[in-house]
Design a protein around this motif. Structure first.
Motif, mmCIF file in Angstrom:
data_model
loop_
_atom_site.group_PDB
_atom_site.id
_atom_site.type_symbol
_atom_site.label_atom_id
_atom_site.label_comp_id
_atom_site.label_asym_id
_atom_site.label_seq_id
_atom_site.Cartn_x
_atom_site.Cartn_y
_atom_site.Cartn_z
ATOM 1 N N ALA A 16 0.560 -0.893 -0.597
ATOM 2 C CA ALA A 16 -0.118 -0.152 0.454
ATOM 3 C C ALA A 16 0.698 1.347 0.135
ATOM 4 C CB ALA A 16 -0.864 -0.021 1.069
ATOM 5 N N VAL A 17 1.989 0.853 0.858
ATOM 6 C CA VAL A 17 2.612 2.665 0.740
ATOM 7 C C VAL A 17 3.166 2.884 -0.821
ATOM 8 C CG1 VAL A 17 5.087 3.431 2.117
ATOM 9 C CG2 VAL A 17 3.317 2.233 3.265
ATOM 10 N N ALA A 18 3.342 1.614 -2.135
ATOM 11 C CA ALA A 18 4.747 1.456 -2.304
ATOM 12 C C ALA A 18 3.504 2.409 -3.319
ATOM 13 C CB ALA A 18 5.357 0.198 -3.058
ATOM 14 N N LEU A 19 2.177 1.588 -3.312
ATOM 15 C CA LEU A 19 1.247 2.373 -4.855
ATOM 16 C C LEU A 19 0.709 3.353 -4.116
ATOM 17 C CD1 LEU A 19 -1.423 -0.839 -3.931
ATOM 18 C CD2 LEU A 19 0.859 -0.192 -5.964
ATOM 19 N N GLU A 20 1.411 3.903 -2.911
ATOM 20 C CA GLU A 20 0.890 5.891 -2.920
ATOM 21 C C GLU A 20 1.674 6.455 -3.073
ATOM 22 O OE1 GLU A 20 -0.423 6.286 1.091
ATOM 23 O OE2 GLU A 20 -0.176 8.653 1.351
ATOM 24 N N ASP A 24 2.101 6.629 -10.747
ATOM 25 C CA ASP A 24 1.763 6.121 -11.874
ATOM 26 C C ASP A 24 3.010 5.744 -12.704
ATOM 27 O OD1 ASP A 24 -0.583 7.749 -11.601
ATOM 28 O OD2 ASP A 24 0.641 9.799 -11.472
ATOM 29 N N VAL A 25 4.064 4.901 -12.236
ATOM 30 C CA VAL A 25 5.225 4.388 -12.254
ATOM 31 C C VAL A 25 5.051 3.279 -12.902
ATOM 32 C CG1 VAL A 25 7.634 3.490 -11.309
ATOM 33 C CG2 VAL A 25 6.698 5.446 -10.622
ATOM 34 N N PRO A 26 5.646 2.697 -13.794
ATOM 35 C CA PRO A 26 5.543 1.283 -14.033
ATOM 36 C C PRO A 26 5.861 0.674 -13.325
ATOM 37 C CG PRO A 26 6.492 2.542 -15.951
ATOM 38 C CD PRO A 26 6.320 3.564 -14.694
ATOM 39 N N THR A 27 5.339 -0.142 -12.856
ATOM 40 C CA THR A 27 5.390 -1.445 -11.656
ATOM 41 C C THR A 27 5.045 -3.115 -12.011
ATOM 42 O OG1 THR A 27 4.717 0.518 -9.938
ATOM 43 C CG2 THR A 27 4.737 -1.966 -9.253
ATOM 44 N N ASP A 42 -5.558 -2.988 -9.230
ATOM 45 C CA ASP A 42 -5.505 -3.142 -10.810
ATOM 46 C C ASP A 42 -5.092 -1.584 -11.202
ATOM 47 O OD1 ASP A 42 -7.159 -4.557 -12.672
ATOM 48 O OD2 ASP A 42 -8.463 -3.895 -12.086
ATOM 49 N N ARG A 43 -4.501 -1.282 -12.334
ATOM 50 C CA ARG A 43 -3.882 -0.509 -12.274
ATOM 51 C C ARG A 43 -3.640 -0.634 -13.583
ATOM 52 N NH1 ARG A 43 -1.157 3.267 -7.226
ATOM 53 N NH2 ARG A 43 -3.151 3.325 -6.145
#
Length: 195
Positions: A16-20, A24-27, A42-43
């Motif tokens: 969750a921390v990484a997502l926040e 907008d970074v390719p992950t 689901d991004r």
């Protein structure tokens, strides 16, 4: 290298921390529970590995090399231990815009919780020996967020973040099985140059 000590951070909290921090970074999410946790968001900038354990870093390295966009790899300790040569390839380019985030819970959580031998290995030391110049060791949500945000503002370079986590107490989200071709096409479209 920065190190902090606070309350245990769960794997889901770390994702969750990484997502926040990197919306907008390719992950690239490694296979297993990490992919399942990431897929709940689901991004379009996400790629979820549903197999090929140990190859998330290799895939992320290829994306960063080809696109020259900062790419985040959310990996596990067991996955990295399966294919540590990915560290060598990633660090070969000192300007590679890549952040390798390793969530280390010390077990193969997705296959039953067998102990992973990572406790016998200095994973940040491996990254340093392979040529990673910027390395962080964190174990709290705040420290992880600061490391990610700080590195996203820095000039491109391979970055290694070792994040100590604990197992989640709740079951993981469902497996990533639906619309795999669509997820791949969506991610490929996201990577296309705009303009």
């Amino acid at each position: 290298m920065t190190t902090t000590m606070t309350l245990p951070l769960t794997k889901s909290e770390a994702v969750a921390v990484a997502l926040e921090a990197a919306p907008d970074v390719p992950t690239v999410f490694t296979t297993g529970y990490i992919a399942r946790i990431g897929a709940a968001a689901d991004r379009r900038n996400h790629f979820y590995m549903t197999g090929s354990m140990g190859l998330a870093l290799s895939l992320g390295t290829g994306i960063a090399l080809r696109s020259r966009r900062t790419t985040l790899v959310v990996d596990g300790d067991g996955s990295l231990l399966m294919n540590p040569v990915g560290l060598v390839a990633a660090a070969e380019d000192p300007d590679l815009p890549l952040i390798q985030l390793v969530l280390d819970d010390g077990v193969y959580a997705s296959t039953g919780g067998q102990r992973a031998p990572g406790s016998l290995v200095d994973l940040p030391g491996w990254a340093r020996a392979c040529g990673f110049a910027r390395i962080h060791a964190v174990d709290s949500a705040q420290a992880l967020a600061e490391a990610l945000r700080g590195e996203l503002l820095n000039p491109p370079a391979p970055v290694f973040i070792h994040c100590t986590v604990t197992a989640d107490t709740t079951p993981p989200p469902p497996r990533v099985t639906d619309h795999l071709e669509g997820i791949t096409a969506r991610f490929s479209d996201f990577l296309q140059p705009q303009g």
